[in-house]
Design an enzyme around this catalytic site. Structure first.
Site, PDB file in Angstrom:
ATOM      1  N   ARG A   1       0.838  -1.207   0.000  1.00 24.26           N
ATOM      2  CA  ARG A   1       0.000   0.000   0.000  1.00 24.26           C
ATOM      3  C   ARG A   1       0.867   1.250   0.000  1.00 24.26           C
ATOM      4  O   ARG A   1       0.560   2.235  -0.662  1.00 24.26           O
ATOM      5  CB  ARG A   1      -0.928  -0.014   1.209  1.00 24.26           C
ATOM      6  CG  ARG A   1      -2.229  -0.784   1.017  1.00 24.26           C
ATOM      7  CD  ARG A   1      -2.062  -2.217   0.510  1.00 24.26           C
ATOM      8  NE  ARG A   1      -3.313  -2.928   0.423  1.00 24.26           N
ATOM      9  CZ  ARG A   1      -3.784  -3.724   1.385  1.00 24.26           C
ATOM     10  NH1 ARG A   1      -3.103  -3.907   2.511  1.00 24.26           N
ATOM     11  NH2 ARG A   1      -4.933  -4.332   1.221  1.00 24.26           N
TER      12      ARG A   1
ATOM     13  N   TRP B   1      -6.640 -14.830  10.913  1.00 20.71           N
ATOM     14  CA  TRP B   1      -6.820 -13.389  11.126  1.00 20.71           C
ATOM     15  C   TRP B   1      -8.249 -13.033  11.515  1.00 20.71           C
ATOM     16  O   TRP B   1      -8.476 -12.020  12.173  1.00 20.71           O
ATOM     17  CB  TRP B   1      -6.406 -12.611   9.878  1.00 20.71           C
ATOM     18  CG  TRP B   1      -7.336 -12.702   8.699  1.00 20.71           C
ATOM     19  CD1 TRP B   1      -7.376 -13.684   7.763  1.00 20.71           C
ATOM     20  CD2 TRP B   1      -8.340 -11.755   8.320  1.00 20.71           C
ATOM     21  NE1 TRP B   1      -8.346 -13.428   6.825  1.00 20.71           N
ATOM     22  CE2 TRP B   1      -8.954 -12.233   7.140  1.00 20.71           C
ATOM     23  CE3 TRP B   1      -8.788 -10.545   8.856  1.00 20.71           C
ATOM     24  CZ2 TRP B   1      -9.992 -11.554   6.493  1.00 20.71           C
ATOM     25  CZ3 TRP B   1      -9.823  -9.863   8.213  1.00 20.71           C
ATOM     26  CH2 TRP B   1     -10.404 -10.365   7.045  1.00 20.71           C
TER      27      TRP B   1
ATOM     28  N   ASP C   1      -0.364  -6.555  -3.777  1.00 20.88           N
ATOM     29  CA  ASP C   1      -1.761  -6.343  -3.428  1.00 20.88           C
ATOM     30  C   ASP C   1      -2.411  -5.629  -4.605  1.00 20.88           C
ATOM     31  O   ASP C   1      -1.781  -5.429  -5.648  1.00 20.88           O
ATOM     32  CB  ASP C   1      -1.901  -5.535  -2.132  1.00 20.88           C
ATOM     33  CG  ASP C   1      -3.131  -5.963  -1.335  1.00 20.88           C
ATOM     34  OD1 ASP C   1      -4.247  -5.810  -1.864  1.00 20.88           O
ATOM     35  OD2 ASP C   1      -2.979  -6.451  -0.209  1.00 20.88           O
TER      36      ASP C   1
ATOM     37  N   GLU D   1      -2.663   0.912   4.697  1.00 18.39           N
ATOM     38  CA  GLU D   1      -3.556   1.772   3.917  1.00 18.39           C
ATOM     39  C   GLU D   1      -3.553   3.206   4.457  1.00 18.39           C
ATOM     40  O   GLU D   1      -3.499   4.166   3.694  1.00 18.39           O
ATOM     41  CB  GLU D   1      -4.990   1.235   3.950  1.00 18.39           C
ATOM     42  CG  GLU D   1      -5.210  -0.015   3.132  1.00 18.39           C
ATOM     43  CD  GLU D   1      -5.147  -1.266   3.971  1.00 18.39           C
ATOM     44  OE1 GLU D   1      -5.842  -2.233   3.652  1.00 18.39           O
ATOM     45  OE2 GLU D   1      -4.391  -1.279   4.975  1.00 18.39           O
TER      46      GLU D   1
ATOM     47  N   HIS E   1      -6.799  -9.912  -4.534  1.00 18.45           N
ATOM     48  CA  HIS E   1      -5.839  -8.802  -4.398  1.00 18.45           C
ATOM     49  C   HIS E   1      -4.918  -8.775  -5.621  1.00 18.45           C
ATOM     50  O   HIS E   1      -3.695  -8.679  -5.507  1.00 18.45           O
ATOM     51  CB  HIS E   1      -5.051  -8.927  -3.099  1.00 18.45           C
ATOM     52  CG  HIS E   1      -5.906  -8.735  -1.873  1.00 18.45           C
ATOM     53  ND1 HIS E   1      -6.494  -7.528  -1.568  1.00 18.45           N
ATOM     54  CD2 HIS E   1      -6.288  -9.598  -0.898  1.00 18.45           C
ATOM     55  CE1 HIS E   1      -7.195  -7.653  -0.439  1.00 18.45           C
ATOM     56  NE2 HIS E   1      -7.093  -8.901  -0.032  1.00 18.45           N
TER      57      HIS E   1
ATOM     58  N   GLU F   1      -9.954 -12.791   1.168  1.00 19.05           N
ATOM     59  CA  GLU F   1     -10.841 -11.795   0.573  1.00 19.05           C
ATOM     60  C   GLU F   1     -10.979 -11.944  -0.949  1.00 19.05           C
ATOM     61  O   GLU F   1     -11.002 -10.965  -1.688  1.00 19.05           O
ATOM     62  CB  GLU F   1     -10.363 -10.384   0.938  1.00 19.05           C
ATOM     63  CG  GLU F   1     -10.374 -10.137   2.436  1.00 19.05           C
ATOM     64  CD  GLU F   1      -9.820  -8.793   2.840  1.00 19.05           C
ATOM     65  OE1 GLU F   1     -10.239  -8.265   3.888  1.00 19.05           O
ATOM     66  OE2 GLU F   1      -8.951  -8.265   2.129  1.00 19.05           O
TER      67      GLU F   1
ATOM     68  N   TYR G   1      -3.994  -6.360  14.882  1.00 19.55           N
ATOM     69  CA  TYR G   1      -3.965  -5.555  13.670  1.00 19.55           C
ATOM     70  C   TYR G   1      -3.537  -4.144  14.059  1.00 19.55           C
ATOM     71  O   TYR G   1      -4.315  -3.373  14.612  1.00 19.55           O
ATOM     72  CB  TYR G   1      -5.339  -5.552  12.984  1.00 19.55           C
ATOM     73  CG  TYR G   1      -5.448  -6.633  11.926  1.00 19.55           C
ATOM     74  CD1 TYR G   1      -5.158  -7.955  12.235  1.00 19.55           C
ATOM     75  CD2 TYR G   1      -5.812  -6.326  10.624  1.00 19.55           C
ATOM     76  CE1 TYR G   1      -5.239  -8.945  11.275  1.00 19.55           C
ATOM     77  CE2 TYR G   1      -5.893  -7.313   9.656  1.00 19.55           C
ATOM     78  CZ  TYR G   1      -5.603  -8.628   9.985  1.00 19.55           C
ATOM     79  OH  TYR G   1      -5.670  -9.595   9.022  1.00 19.55           O
TER      80      TYR G   1
ATOM     81  N   ASP H   1      -2.999  -1.570  12.376  1.00 21.10           N
ATOM     82  CA  ASP H   1      -3.552  -0.387  11.704  1.00 21.10           C
ATOM     83  C   ASP H   1      -4.670   0.217  12.546  1.00 21.10           C
ATOM     84  O   ASP H   1      -5.135   1.324  12.250  1.00 21.10           O
ATOM     85  CB  ASP H   1      -4.039  -0.701  10.294  1.00 21.10           C
ATOM     86  CG  ASP H   1      -4.990  -1.884  10.227  1.00 21.10           C
ATOM     87  OD1 ASP H   1      -5.031  -2.690  11.178  1.00 21.10           O
ATOM     88  OD2 ASP H   1      -5.696  -2.009   9.216  1.00 21.10           O
TER      89      ASP H   1
END
Length: 709
Positions: free
Chosen positions: A181, A414, A210, A490, A284, A348, A439, A441
């Site tokens: 990112r 996760w 990604d 991000e 991704h 994802e 996490y 972030d």
């Protein structure tokens, strides 16, 4: 044959006696175990402290026994001590001097097998220190503990007399660094590795690909970095930042050459850190598809690397040519990274494109996959078989469980700990990395200047994490390899912020992963010394902002209350392109704020400072739930309602003055009628579309007293 704890303790006690006897000294009586009294993080397993001290001076000499890489270890320790304590140790030599005084010696000993591959014994007396271990990793960690034991006293820099016997609880003690990112230069990666090593962390999971970038040079597919490593950031400000060389918006990014990677991998090895690369598949995929559109499922994919965050629908197709592409890529990856594990992502992967594609559906029938989950399982199994043939092991996020797990795959859990429980219950290895606790972030403190997910996950939250799931029995828990925290970037654009979001929470993670000691009060008492080490080494770390009373008449967005908490973020502005940027607290699903308990008795007007940020979020059909309030003017307005968000509208501030400004704009004041008592004020924007998202920077209430002054 495995030893019991008591047997291991006996072996270590004998070894310690031999160590001290080898120094020509009898061991002195020790106090009760006192790990909490030492400022060592992670806390050692067994500690005994005596009354004396070893004093470090410029004459203190480092010695190295046979098999110890003295030049490398000595240079490392000498540099650390010089930078943090200002003392220049003398390094070199294997034989002791005649007096054996003021010597720090490092040795490999067969008798240290009880410690495992990373354990060590550190025995110190007033005249001599000896660090013993089974292998170089243990010697290294003994040196790290020795450095942490050093403290200033009236005598100078001293190390307490005593005995430490230590080995780790888990073999996987990791951090994920997301370089996809936002690109971090190699010199920063090396610094990050250095600080990891000081916490006895031993795995750097390097997130290299990604949707937003492909950062790793692959010589057979040069467009992966020629195209895939560069993008135009989201927002009006970057779009207006024209590169004079191209006449187009300036590209942002970077990549790691294969020589960069070789150098970083070698550097990490010198710090006893294994780098596990991640190459995302089958989702991704956007950056790789922009570079090589034949990898896509759809006919006309975008040729631009996207700048939205979230989950894109783009998947790789399942043609044989695509599997060959990944085998070619992984050929180069395994040549660069000697790690046992290669991470293939697997998370994802929204299956809509696969479901809608006649060709993918035909391939499913050819391959005998009953649904798209089994198709992903086939994809993962192909990669697992290929990697196994290279002598490597596949690891992926817990979605790889869906549709059936590849035979030798390892799961990184996760979405809570359930993935690890499912894997370990069926005999598969797993690593615990659950959100939100691990996490990073999520913000570590509620600092208005710190972007990230709005949720605050503190050092104490991380320390409280239990890496031994209750749902597993003792035998199944042996499949838990360890723990890892993830720094997805991000919202972490700058290098300083990467450090601030990581430390000191990584110190708590390190203790959870290494030590059987669980003592928050003890850890808290040791943490200030760790923060001092960060300062000495120029490592940024998060600190709670100083407390201040809430201003009754002015609040920034972080001091306002959000009306909802659906996807709450602390979002950095996209402008200015260079320099400091404002940070706004906002729920992107419902941009709405409350100024609670506003005393309107003497208020005459209201001033709102607002910004606009790009709506660069891939959230699927959820975007349809974002409310749009019809504007009265083309630019839209900021509406102010009293008592609740359906209450009387008491002010309207036109947004026209802010439309042309990419950064924060103070709107012209809106007149208010004074009202008795305290009221909640609700702030909502009207607009025709969700992009850009209008946000509050601050609200100021002006009073008759202020006007008089």
């Amino acid at each position: 044959m495995k030893q019991t704890a008591a047997a291991k303790r006996t072996v270590l006690g004998v070894l310690a006696a031999l160590v001290l006897a080898g120094c020509g000294e009898a061991p002195k009586p020790a106090t009760e175990p006192a790990a909490a009294a030492l400022s060592v993080i992670p806390a050692p397993r067994d500690v005994e402290i005596g009354a004396g001290e070893f004093v470090i001076t410029g004459r203190t000499r480092l010695e190295f026994g046979a098999g110890v890489e003295g030049e490398q270890l000595g240079g490392y320790l000498v540099d650390l001590v010089r930078r943090t304590h200002g003392v220049a140790l003398k390094s070199g030599g294997g034989a002791g001097n005649a007096s054996n005084v003021n010597v720090i010696r490092f040795e490999l000993r067969d008798g240290a097998d009880a410690l495992g591959t990373e354990g060590y014994v550190l025995a110190s007396s007033p005249t001599r220190i000896l660090v013993s271990a089974r292998d170089s990793r243990g010697v290294f960690y003994g040196a790290v503990t020795l450095w942490q034991l050093m403290r200033k006293s009236d005598s100078g820099i001293v190390v307490p007399e005593g005995l430490i016997e230590d080995w780790p609880r888990f073999g996987w003690r990791g951090l994920l660094l997301d370089s996809a990112r936002h690109y971090q230069p190699p010199e920063f990666i090396r610094k990050f590795i250095d600080v990891m090593a000081l916490h006895k962390l031993n795995v750097l999971h390097w997130h290299l690909t990604d949707d937003q970038a492909w950062r790793l040079e692959i010589k057979k597919y040069p467009r992966l970095t020629e195209v895939g490593a560069w993008r135009v950031p989201a927002g009006a400000a970057p779009a207006a930042d024209i590169d004079p060389a191209t006449g187009k918006p300036r590209l942002y990014g970077g990549f790691y050459s294969q020589q960069d990677v070789k150098d970083i991998v070698a550097y990490a090895k010198s710090r006893n850190i294994t780098i596990v690369p991640e190459i995302d598949m089958p989702g991704h995929a956007s950056a790789a598809i922009a570079a090589y559109p034949q990898l896509a499922v759809i006919d006309k994919p975008s040729s631009q690397v996207p700048a939205d965050w979230g989950i894109y629908p783009n998947l790789f197709n399942v043609e044989e040519s695509t599997f060959q592409f990944f085998q070619d890529v992984l050929d180069e990856v395994v040549a660069l990274f000697p790690s046992e594990y290669i991470h293939i992502g697997g998370d994802e992967a929204v299956k809509d494109q696969w479901k809608a594609s006649p060709r993918v559906q035909a391939r499913m029938r050819e391959l005998g996959a009953k649904d798209e989950h089994e198709l992903q399982s086939y994809f993962v199994r192909r990669m697992e078989k290929f990697l196994s043939g290279k002598g490597r092991r596949l690891i992926g996020w817990d979605e790889i469980l869906e549709g059936g797990l590849a035979p030798n795959a390892t799961v990184m859990s996760w979405r809570g700990v359930e993935g690890a429980v499912a894997a370990a219950s069926t005999g598969h290895d797993a690593v615990l990395s659950p959100q939100p606790t691990l996490y990073f972030d999520n913000r570590p403190v509620a600092a208005p200047s710190l972007p990230g997910r709005a949720r605050v996950v503190t050092v104490e939250d991380v320390y409280a994490f239990d890496p031994a799931p209750a749902a597993l029995n003792e035998e199944q828990r042996k499949h838990i390899l360890g723990v890892q925290a993830n720094i997805f970037t991000e919202h972490i654009r700058t290098l300083d912020r990467v450090e601030s979001m990581t430390f000191p929470r990584a110190a708590a993670l390190a203790e959870v992963a290494w030590s059987p000691v669980k003592d928050w009060a003890g850890f808290s008492a040791r943490l200030p010394a760790q923060l001092d080490r960060y300062k000495a080494l120029n490592v940024r770390y998060a600190e709670p902002p100083p407390p201040r009373p809430l201003d009754p008449f002015r609040r920034n967005s972080h001091e306002l209350s959000l009306c909802s908490d659906k996807i709450a973020l602390s979002l950095e502005d996209d402008a200015p392109v260079s320099g400091d940027r404002a940070v706004f607290l906002v729920d992107i699903m419902e941009p709405c704020w409350l100024f609670k308990d506003a005393d309107l008795s003497n208020v005459t007007s209201l001033v709102a400072a607002v910004g606009q940020v790009p709506f660069n979020f891939q959230i699927g059909d959820a975007v349809k739930a974002i409310p749009l309030r019809a504007p009265a003017t083309p630019a839209g307005e900021l509406e102010v309602r009293i008592d609740d968000c359906k209450g009387e509208r008491i002010a309207v501030l036109p947004l026209a003055p802010a439309v042309g400004n990419h950064a924060v704009t103070a709107l012209p004041p809106a007149q208010l009628e004074a009202r008795e008592g305290k009221h909640d004020l609700c702030f909502m924007f009207t607009q025709k579309s969700i992009d850009p998202t209008w946000v509050i920077d601050s609200i100021a209430l002006q009073t008759t007293t202020a006007a008089t002054e």
